[in-house]
Design an enzyme around this catalytic site. Sequence first.
Site: not given
Length: 315
Positions: A232, A229, A37, A167, A107, A261, A227, A169
């Site tokens: 396009g 890769g 972010e 995103n 983290r 990002d 997206k 994870r």
Amino acid sequence: MLDLLTVGEPLVVFAATEDNQNLIDATNFQKHLAGAELNVAIGVSKLGFSTEYISCVGNDPFGSFIKKQLVQAKIGTSYLSTSQHVWTGFELKEKVTQGDPHTFYFRRNSAITELSPKIVEQINFENIRILHLTGIFAALSDKTLLIAEKLIKKAHQNKVLVVFDSNLRPALWSSSQKMITTLNELAFQADIVLPGIKEGKTLSGLEKPEEVANFYLQHGSKIVVIKIGSKGSYFKSYQGKTGFVPSFKVNQVIDTVGAGDGFAAGIISGLLDQLTLKETIQRGNAIGALAVQTAGDNDNYPDQLELKYFLDEHL
């Protein structure tokens, strides 16, 4: 008027400077600023828009480094707090000549766990144009998920456009099913959803870009941009507009981290500039292409003149 409000965990990243050395054997590293972010906020700010970043850092050298970098990037820190009890998160990242680099995070129980849901009540949503969220922040803890949900609710109450980047994870979630269910619930509430094609397949269980887009449009999203890769980006809107915008050719890919990002920053800034949907996605593709040409997550994000030069040269 605030152009962009976003929330996330800032990280200090130590990127290896030696090619193709794993993190065990690498000995030389360069310090950068990271966090999905925050990368977006940097990209949008660099293009001349006002931004505010909601977060928490530790009272430590990493936290001080992040604060200094935010000031230099002209990112608002009105909602940035400092914890006296826990440390700022950081990560290690390989340098590779092909493919995606491996990373390792430090983290768990970091400063972001001190961020309180009460922060949402301090924000004046009447003067905000876009709220940006990712699935990473939602994955960090039950408290950060609650903050994300509260932010979306307040945004809708004040007719603020919500942009959501999934995103994924998986390592941050207790199970893949919880990840899928939670992120889809957030995406369904967003106006604009920005999954990668692999993420879209994982979250929807569908294969084709159009099928993935329809999945989110049928559940309330207004625009889906997928997206794909280096090929396009495919898009479809609730109004039936659909198409594909090809990527820009890059001679050498140095580091792919931060490209997504940068793409999101391009989408958000294009919306703020009231570009057409195709022009907006084209801008996202351009910033993504620039991002992969340097080692830092956000080092090569352009300002308006650099972006114009790139587009003029490549279109």
